[in-house]
Design a protein around this motif. Structure first.
Motif, PDB file in Angstrom:
ATOM      1  N   LEU A  93     -12.068   1.661 -12.577  1.00 13.12           N
ATOM      2  CA  LEU A  93     -11.221   1.014 -11.576  1.00 13.12           C
ATOM      3  C   LEU A  93     -11.628  -0.440 -11.364  1.00 13.12           C
ATOM      4  O   LEU A  93     -10.769  -1.325 -11.238  1.00 13.12           O
ATOM      5  N   ALA A  94     -12.936  -0.699 -11.340  1.00 14.32           N
ATOM      6  CA  ALA A  94     -13.408  -2.078 -11.188  1.00 14.32           C
ATOM      7  C   ALA A  94     -12.983  -2.921 -12.383  1.00 14.32           C
ATOM      8  O   ALA A  94     -12.573  -4.084 -12.232  1.00 14.32           O
ATOM      9  N   LEU A  97      -4.587  -0.456  -7.238  1.00 12.96           N
ATOM     10  CA  LEU A  97      -5.625   0.486  -7.650  1.00 12.96           C
ATOM     11  C   LEU A  97      -5.559   1.785  -6.854  1.00 12.96           C
ATOM     12  O   LEU A  97      -6.190   2.770  -7.224  1.00 12.96           O
ATOM     13  N   LEU A  98      -4.797   1.784  -5.760  1.00 12.94           N
ATOM     14  CA  LEU A  98      -4.607   3.031  -5.026  1.00 12.94           C
ATOM     15  C   LEU A  98      -3.928   4.086  -5.892  1.00 12.94           C
ATOM     16  O   LEU A  98      -4.134   5.286  -5.695  1.00 12.94           O
ATOM     17  N   ALA A 120       0.832  -1.202   0.000  1.00  9.80           N
ATOM     18  CA  ALA A 120       0.000   0.000   0.000  1.00  9.80           C
ATOM     19  C   ALA A 120       0.867   1.253   0.000  1.00  9.80           C
ATOM     20  O   ALA A 120       0.573   2.229  -0.708  1.00  9.80           O
ATOM     21  N   GLY A 178      -3.876  -6.572  -6.588  1.00 13.52           N
ATOM     22  CA  GLY A 178      -4.658  -5.729  -7.482  1.00 13.52           C
ATOM     23  C   GLY A 178      -5.339  -4.583  -6.764  1.00 13.52           C
ATOM     24  O   GLY A 178      -5.341  -3.441  -7.238  1.00 13.52           O
ATOM     25  N   LEU A 179      -5.909  -4.862  -5.606  1.00 14.99           N
ATOM     26  CA  LEU A 179      -6.573  -3.801  -4.841  1.00 14.99           C
ATOM     27  C   LEU A 179      -5.573  -2.741  -4.386  1.00 14.99           C
ATOM     28  O   LEU A 179      -5.863  -1.541  -4.423  1.00 14.99           O
ATOM     29  N   CYS A 180      -4.389  -3.177  -3.960  1.00 16.18           N
ATOM     30  CA  CYS A 180      -3.379  -2.211  -3.527  1.00 16.18           C
ATOM     31  C   CYS A 180      -2.945  -1.328  -4.692  1.00 16.18           C
ATOM     32  O   CYS A 180      -2.801  -0.113  -4.549  1.00 16.18           O
ATOM     33  N   PHE A 215      -9.306  -3.680 -12.140  1.00 17.60           N
ATOM     34  CA  PHE A 215      -9.084  -4.711 -11.119  1.00 17.60           C
ATOM     35  C   PHE A 215      -9.348  -6.104 -11.686  1.00 17.60           C
ATOM     36  O   PHE A 215      -8.564  -7.042 -11.471  1.00 17.60           O
ATOM     37  N   GLY A 274      -5.428 -10.986  -5.847  1.00 20.64           N
ATOM     38  CA  GLY A 274      -6.537 -10.084  -5.532  1.00 20.64           C
ATOM     39  C   GLY A 274      -6.118  -8.939  -4.635  1.00 20.64           C
ATOM     40  O   GLY A 274      -6.478  -7.780  -4.867  1.00 20.64           O
ATOM     41  N   VAL A 275      -5.338  -9.250  -3.596  1.00 20.50           N
ATOM     42  CA  VAL A 275      -4.864  -8.216  -2.673  1.00 20.50           C
ATOM     43  C   VAL A 275      -3.911  -7.268  -3.394  1.00 20.50           C
ATOM     44  O   VAL A 275      -3.970  -6.045  -3.228  1.00 20.50           O
TER      45      VAL A 275
END
Length: 304
Positions: free
Chosen positions: A283-284, A253-254, A14, A249-251, A287, A246-247
């Motif tokens: 963003l979705a 997207l920050l 992050a 990818g979410l990070c 992801f 998955g984790v």
């Protein structure tokens, strides 16, 4: 229930995403040309990384063989083209939108995987692509007729950035896979040096002045090189293998999300309700593109 990944890796990932999200801000702040600022980003980063290469143990792990060096040259060509277009896109369309467009590289990588490697994208890829395009349409369509030629060229540069960055990732991945004893920090140093050497004549031929304009420009360029190129890349490179797709990818997207935050806080850019919906859809979609494949592939392809 315990997580399969360390919290320290999640926090570091992050942090890395936050660091690289500031990149476009520094480009906007610098008063010299877009290619010149790209040159200083890579040149100053190479100088800063010399501190690592000066260590006695690092001297034994800094020289790649001919094949890896050739792949690094190819990666630098793509990265120089990426920065040439992205810096212009930032100046033409803004920090947030230019960064979002650059993150469409996940679909450029997917196209390479499909047409060159024969990979199957699966439903996540197609759903992600449709969502990302629908979100981009919501961001652009309402005001398209009022946008001037400069803005529209900036959109084209942003999408070109995605293609060039995808090519860079493919070449750099190949170099990393064959690097043998060469350290990651040394790979990054070579990339910085080679890219700076390409950007220097590009800047001069474009008629841009290389000399930064005072303390403000030097401060922004130094921060750009240190925060975005050196710290951001080193942090992300170290923790990527420790996180599931998955984790990760979410990070990542920050980066585009925070770019819009910086754009609003520092430059007054505002999105209406339709624009916010478009950003969320894009963003979705990105992801889904990041996590489209098997867990082994997605973390590497998500490096943007």
């Amino acid at each position: 229930m315990s997580h399969a990944y360390p919290r320290s890796a999640l926090a570091a990932m992050a942090l890395g995403a936050v660091l690289i999200s500031t990149s476009a801000v520094f480009v906007k702040w610098v008063g010299i040309g877009p290619t010149a600022s790209a040159f200083w980003r890579m040149g100053l980063a190479a100088v800063l990384l010399l501190a690592w290469l000066a260590r006695p143990d690092a001297r034994r792990a800094w020289k790649p063989d001919a094949r890896v060096f050739g792949l690094l040259v190819l990666a630098a060509v793509f990265f120089a083209a990426d920065l040439w277009m992205w810096h212009r896109s930032i100046l033409y369309v803004g920090v947030g939108l230019a960064t979002l467009l650059g993150n469409f590289q996940v679909f450029a990588l997917a196209a390479y995987g499909s047409f060159v490697l024969g990979e199957r994208g699966g439903w996540r890829l197609w759903a992600g692509l449709l969502m990302a395009l629908a979100g981009l349409a919501l961001l652009l369509a309402p005001g398209w007729e009022s946008f001037d030629a400069r803005f529209r060229v900036g959109i084209a540069f942003g999408l070109g950035t995605a293609v060039a960055y995808g090519g860079f990732l493919i070449a750099f991945r190949a170099a990393q896979a064959q690097r043998a004893h060469v350290a990651n920090e040394a790979m990054l140093w070579w990339l910085c040096v080679l890219t700076a050497l390409l950007l220097l004549p590009m800047s001069l031929l474009g008629g841009e002045a290389l000399q930064p304009r005072g303390v403000g420009d030097w401060s922004a360029l130094f921060a750009y090189a240190l925060i975005a190129q050196v710290f951001g890349w080193l942090v992300i490179g170290r923790v990527m293998p420790k996180l599931p797709a998955g984790v990760l990818g979410l990070c990542l997207l920050l980066q585009p999300l925070l770019s819009y935050v910086w754009d609003a806080l520092l430059f007054g850019t505002r999105l209406g309700a339709v624009g916010m919906l478009g950003l969320a859809l894009s963003l979705a979609g990105i992801f889904l593109g990041l996590v489209r494949g098997q867990a082994k592939q997605a973390p590497v392809e998500a490096a943007a």
